[in-house]
Design an enzyme around this catalytic site. Structure first.
Site, PDB file in Angstrom:
ATOM      1  N   LYS A   1      44.151  50.849  39.030  1.00  0.00           N
ATOM      2  CA  LYS A   1      44.314  50.615  37.358  1.00  0.00           C
ATOM      3  C   LYS A   1      43.790  48.964  37.478  1.00  0.00           C
ATOM      4  O   LYS A   1      44.618  48.425  37.802  1.00  0.00           O
ATOM      5  CB  LYS A   1      45.811  50.711  37.118  1.00  0.00           C
ATOM      6  CG  LYS A   1      45.864  51.037  35.595  1.00  0.00           C
ATOM      7  CD  LYS A   1      45.302  49.984  34.771  1.00  0.00           C
ATOM      8  CE  LYS A   1      46.087  48.674  34.471  1.00  0.00           C
ATOM      9  NZ  LYS A   1      45.286  47.625  33.648  1.00  0.00           N
TER      10      LYS A   1
ATOM     11  N   GLU B   1      50.829  40.690  45.606  1.00  0.00           N
ATOM     12  CA  GLU B   1      50.389  39.308  45.730  1.00  0.00           C
ATOM     13  C   GLU B   1      50.530  38.810  44.575  1.00  0.00           C
ATOM     14  O   GLU B   1      49.829  39.155  43.474  1.00  0.00           O
ATOM     15  CB  GLU B   1      48.750  39.655  46.192  1.00  0.00           C
ATOM     16  CG  GLU B   1      48.542  40.345  47.371  1.00  0.00           C
ATOM     17  CD  GLU B   1      48.665  39.372  48.566  1.00  0.00           C
ATOM     18  OE1 GLU B   1      48.911  38.053  48.360  1.00  0.00           O
ATOM     19  OE2 GLU B   1      48.362  39.864  49.578  1.00  0.00           O
TER      20      GLU B   1
ATOM     21  N   CYS C   1      44.652  32.286  42.348  1.00  0.00           N
ATOM     22  CA  CYS C   1      45.960  32.244  42.702  1.00  0.00           C
ATOM     23  C   CYS C   1      46.225  31.160  43.623  1.00  0.00           C
ATOM     24  O   CYS C   1      47.123  30.663  43.438  1.00  0.00           O
ATOM     25  CB  CYS C   1      46.316  33.614  43.243  1.00  0.00           C
ATOM     26  SG  CYS C   1      45.358  34.284  44.621  1.00  0.00           S
TER      27      CYS C   1
ATOM     28  N   GLU D   1      52.775  27.694  37.097  1.00  0.00           N
ATOM     29  CA  GLU D   1      51.419  28.113  37.511  1.00  0.00           C
ATOM     30  C   GLU D   1      50.613  28.195  35.954  1.00  0.00           C
ATOM     31  O   GLU D   1      51.291  28.891  35.053  1.00  0.00           O
ATOM     32  CB  GLU D   1      51.216  29.620  38.051  1.00  0.00           C
ATOM     33  CG  GLU D   1      49.940  29.867  38.294  1.00  0.00           C
ATOM     34  CD  GLU D   1      49.621  31.301  39.020  1.00  0.00           C
ATOM     35  OE1 GLU D   1      50.284  32.418  38.381  1.00  0.00           O
ATOM     36  OE2 GLU D   1      49.049  31.459  40.072  1.00  0.00           O
TER      37      GLU D   1
HETATM   38  P1  NAD Z   1      49.068  40.469  35.182  1.00  0.00           P
HETATM   39  O1  NAD Z   1      50.345  40.510  35.929  1.00  0.00           O
HETATM   40  O2  NAD Z   1      49.275  40.255  33.644  1.00  0.00           O
HETATM   41  O3  NAD Z   1      48.235  41.652  35.220  1.00  0.00           O
HETATM   42  C1  NAD Z   1      47.946  42.331  36.412  1.00  0.00           C
HETATM   43  C2  NAD Z   1      47.417  43.783  36.411  1.00  0.00           C
HETATM   44  O4  NAD Z   1      48.834  44.381  36.118  1.00  0.00           O
HETATM   45  C3  NAD Z   1      46.720  44.193  35.190  1.00  0.00           C
HETATM   46  O5  NAD Z   1      46.089  45.301  35.815  1.00  0.00           O
HETATM   47  C4  NAD Z   1      47.506  44.399  34.254  1.00  0.00           C
HETATM   48  O6  NAD Z   1      47.037  45.531  33.103  1.00  0.00           O
HETATM   49  C5  NAD Z   1      48.721  45.233  34.952  1.00  0.00           C
HETATM   50  N1  NAD Z   1      50.169  45.410  34.189  1.00  0.00           N
HETATM   51  C6  NAD Z   1      50.581  44.502  33.297  1.00  0.00           C
HETATM   52  N2  NAD Z   1      51.613  44.851  32.919  1.00  0.00           N
HETATM   53  C7  NAD Z   1      51.970  45.716  33.925  1.00  0.00           C
HETATM   54  C8  NAD Z   1      53.467  46.599  33.996  1.00  0.00           C
HETATM   55  N3  NAD Z   1      54.395  46.377  33.263  1.00  0.00           N
HETATM   56  N4  NAD Z   1      53.452  47.399  34.981  1.00  0.00           N
HETATM   57  C9  NAD Z   1      52.171  47.831  35.806  1.00  0.00           C
HETATM   58  N5  NAD Z   1      51.063  47.165  35.651  1.00  0.00           N
HETATM   59  C10 NAD Z   1      51.208  46.025  34.515  1.00  0.00           C
HETATM   60  O7  NAD Z   1      48.396  39.286  35.829  1.00  0.00           O
HETATM   61  P2  NAD Z   1      46.585  38.827  35.518  1.00  0.00           P
HETATM   62  O8  NAD Z   1      46.785  37.914  34.111  1.00  0.00           O
HETATM   63  O9  NAD Z   1      45.677  40.043  35.346  1.00  0.00           O
HETATM   64  O10 NAD Z   1      46.211  38.051  36.605  1.00  0.00           O
HETATM   65  C11 NAD Z   1      46.481  36.590  36.594  1.00  0.00           C
HETATM   66  C12 NAD Z   1      47.902  36.505  37.645  1.00  0.00           C
HETATM   67  O11 NAD Z   1      47.453  37.077  38.867  1.00  0.00           O
HETATM   68  C13 NAD Z   1      47.893  35.135  38.078  1.00  0.00           C
HETATM   69  O12 NAD Z   1      49.402  34.669  37.893  1.00  0.00           O
HETATM   70  C14 NAD Z   1      47.786  34.752  39.334  1.00  0.00           C
HETATM   71  O13 NAD Z   1      48.235  33.735  40.198  1.00  0.00           O
HETATM   72  C15 NAD Z   1      47.843  36.197  40.167  1.00  0.00           C
HETATM   73  N6  NAD Z   1      46.953  36.439  40.905  1.00  0.00           N
HETATM   74  C16 NAD Z   1      47.542  36.491  42.460  1.00  0.00           C
HETATM   75  C17 NAD Z   1      46.697  36.718  43.472  1.00  0.00           C
HETATM   76  C18 NAD Z   1      47.236  36.595  44.743  1.00  0.00           C
HETATM   77  O14 NAD Z   1      46.409  37.134  45.681  1.00  0.00           O
HETATM   78  N7  NAD Z   1      48.534  36.040  45.259  1.00  0.00           N
HETATM   79  C19 NAD Z   1      45.401  36.887  43.179  1.00  0.00           C
HETATM   80  C20 NAD Z   1      44.789  36.989  41.980  1.00  0.00           C
HETATM   81  C21 NAD Z   1      45.733  36.676  40.809  1.00  0.00           C
END
Ligand code: NAD
Length: 501
Positions: free
Chosen positions: A188, A262, A296, A393
């Site tokens: 997804k 992550e 991140c 963040e």
């Molecule tokens: P997000 O948590 O909003 O979304 C991530 C994914 O989860 C998307 O595909 C989204 O559609 C899905 N999602 C949203 N709600 C969900 C739910 N209730 N259940 C299951 N899936 C759901 O994050 P984002 O805005 O896409 O990404 C940015 C964040 O990701 C930042 O906070 C960043 O720090 C983090 N990030 C972490 C790493 C790492 O390696 N630690 C790498 C990249 C990004």
């Protein structure tokens, strides 16, 4: 002329990009779509299937059937590896298109997207190489007359839920170990960057990976949530925000599904007075302004020893103001737009918070006056640890700078966070570097460099930055179950050595 993204993949009527379920490309069950959007042009460009719960069920059922009939796990590990090697070759063949697609989805710079996409092929080869080498172990028996050993077996249907900031890179960290170990998968991707993932899945089919082994459902968080709650999903690998990760972990716990997370970060970049200051400032710039801070591992808290504090603040502000803003496809551009209007609004809200807190802004703190979701590189100085900008963040090009006096002050400030993803340390004193790398709580520590990653070293976080590690050889463990075997070898046998004859 500006490069154009692939405008459709297996289109079906009003859907330009369809779902991949059991080797079939199909529109959503209710034919709903959402739009791909270019954050530099601020324009919609493609219609993507918004999967329903019944589509998620169909994808998981297909993955479960493919797992149960052993069409993938039943192959020799060398045969699975051959598919992954072919996939790596195909990724390299289609590299320009994959890079273009991601840039038109998340607006990141061509240099960065080319680098991370090249790494995706390298990652695939790394896990292909490990497929045959990864095994259980022969263990001395603790009881007489038994032979004992362990086996590594695939878990079953895995779910990979990915964010938008590095769409294919962060997918590869999940997809390749899952496949190398013999699992099947439902992906997804983020609703902001789904089309590059669909292209990669199409390459997986071309590489000879059987139908049903790799499935993709696109859409918003409701699709991810349906996947997480599906009883037949045995493992969930998630990269994204801490709040979504915590929600996923609590839902998965109810049915003991495996989880690796992550999550976010608020990483310190610590500059000591003895550091090469020009090099350190370049490292800080790359740490927090590269990708417009949408990383991140962004080094968003800059901790600077008092004797060089003024100099670092000045250089950061001056170099931030000089960053070249423009089209992400132009190699001269240094600052890219944020990936979405939502992300832009989120960062702008932090500028309001900074004003309410009375923070001292050296540069930036506003949206840029041009098309595209650009915000100016921003530096706040003298930020104390009670500020929300020190603790939360932001995921934008925003650095908070804080002075410190002693080494122990630096350690205390660095660790004053609920996160623990990464840390940078700038010093020419090797003994200090060694003391610090132990003292700082972070999954990755960089000494005199920042934001370097590669497939041989694990990546992941401590505290609220996540659970588990991706990449590195041990990443395969997270996609296997360990089975212990006891073989009764019967009564004692007297062994005679050859020397008695
Ligand atoms: P997000 O948590 O909003 O979304 C991530 C994914 O989860 C998307 O595909 C989204 O559609 C899905 N999602 C949203 N709600 C969900 C739910 N209730 N259940 C299951 N899936 C759901 O994050 P984002 O805005 O896409 O990404 C940015 C964040 O990701 C930042 O906070 C960043 O720090 C983090 N990030 C972490 C790493 C790492 O390696 N630690 C790498 C990249 C990004």
């Amino acid at each position: 002329m500006r490069k154009q993204p692939l405008a459709s993949l297996h289109s079906d009527g009003d859907t330009d990009f369809t779902l991949l379920i059991d080797g079939q490309w199909r529109a959503a069950a209710d034919r709903r779509v959402f739009h791909a959007h270019d954050p530099f042009l601020e324009q919609d460009w493609g219609r993507i299937a918004q999967a329903t719960k019944s589509d998620v069920d169909a994808a998981v059922n297909a993955a479960l059937k493919a797992f149960d009939d052993r069409r993938w796990s039943g192959l020799l590990a060398s045969q699975r590896a051959a598919c992954l090697y072919r996939l790596a070759d195909l990724i390299e063949r289609d590299m320009p298109a994959l890079v273009t697609q991601q840039i038109c989805e998340n607006g990141k710079l061509i240099g960065e997207m080319s680098g991370v996409t090249a790494a995706v092929a390298a990652d695939a080869r790394f896990f292909a190489g490990l497929a045959e080498a990864h095994n259980g172990s022969s263990v001395p028996s603790s009881r007489p007359n038994f032979t004992t050993f362990t086996l590594r077996e695939p878990i079953g249907v895995c779910a990979a839920i990915t964010p938008w900031n590095t769409p294919l890179g962060l997918l590869g960290w999940k997809l390749f170990p899952a496949l190398a170990a013999g699992n099947t998968i439902v992906i997804k991707p983020s609703e902001i960057t789904p089309t590059s993932t669909l292209m990669l899945a199409a390459l997986a089919a071309q590489a000879g990976i059987p139908d049903g082994v790799v499935n993709v459902v696109t859409g918003d968080g409701t699709v991810g949530s349906a996947l997480v709650q599906h009883p037949d999903v045995a493992k969930i690998a998630f990269t994204g925000s801490t709040s979504t990760g915590q929600q996923i972990a609590s839902q998965a716990a109810l049915r003991s599904a495996r989880v690796s997370l992550e999550l976010g970060g608020k990483s310190p970049n610590i500059i000591f007075a003895d550091a090469d200051i020009d090099q350190a400032v370049s490292g800080v710039m790359a740490g927090v302004f590269a990708a417009s801070g949408q990383s991140c591992m962004a080094g968003s808290r800059v901790l600077v020893q008092r004797p060089v504090y003024e100099r670092v603040c000045e250089q950061l502000a001056e170099r931030g103001q000089r960053m070249c803003v423009g089209d992400p496809f132009d190699p001269a551009t240094e600052l890219n737009p944020l990936a979405s209007r939502m992300q832009l609004e989120r960062v702008l809200r932090y500028f309001d918070v900074a004003r309410e807190e009375g923070l001292h802004c050296l540069t930036g703190g506003h949206r840029m006056d041009c098309t595209g979701y650009f915000v100016a590189p921003t530096v706040y100085r003298d930020v104390t640890d009670d500020s929300r900008l020190f603790r939360e963040e932001i995921f934008g090009p925003v650095a908070v700078v804080t002075p410190f006096d002693s080494e122990s002050d630096a350690i205390e400030l660095a660790n004053r966070t609920r996160y623990g993803l990464a840390a940078g340390i700038w010093t020419q004193d090797i003994k200090r570097a060694h003391r610090l790398l132990h003292a700082v709580r972070a999954g990755t520590v960089w000494i005199n460099n920042y934001r370097v990653v590669g497939h041989t070293l694990p990546f992941g976080g401590m505290g609220q930055s996540g659970i588990g590690r991706e990449m590195g050889a041990a990443a395969l463990d997270a996609y296997t179950e360990l089975k212990s075997v006891w073989i009764d070898t019967g009564n004692d046998v007297v062994f005679k050595t050859g020397g008695e004859h």
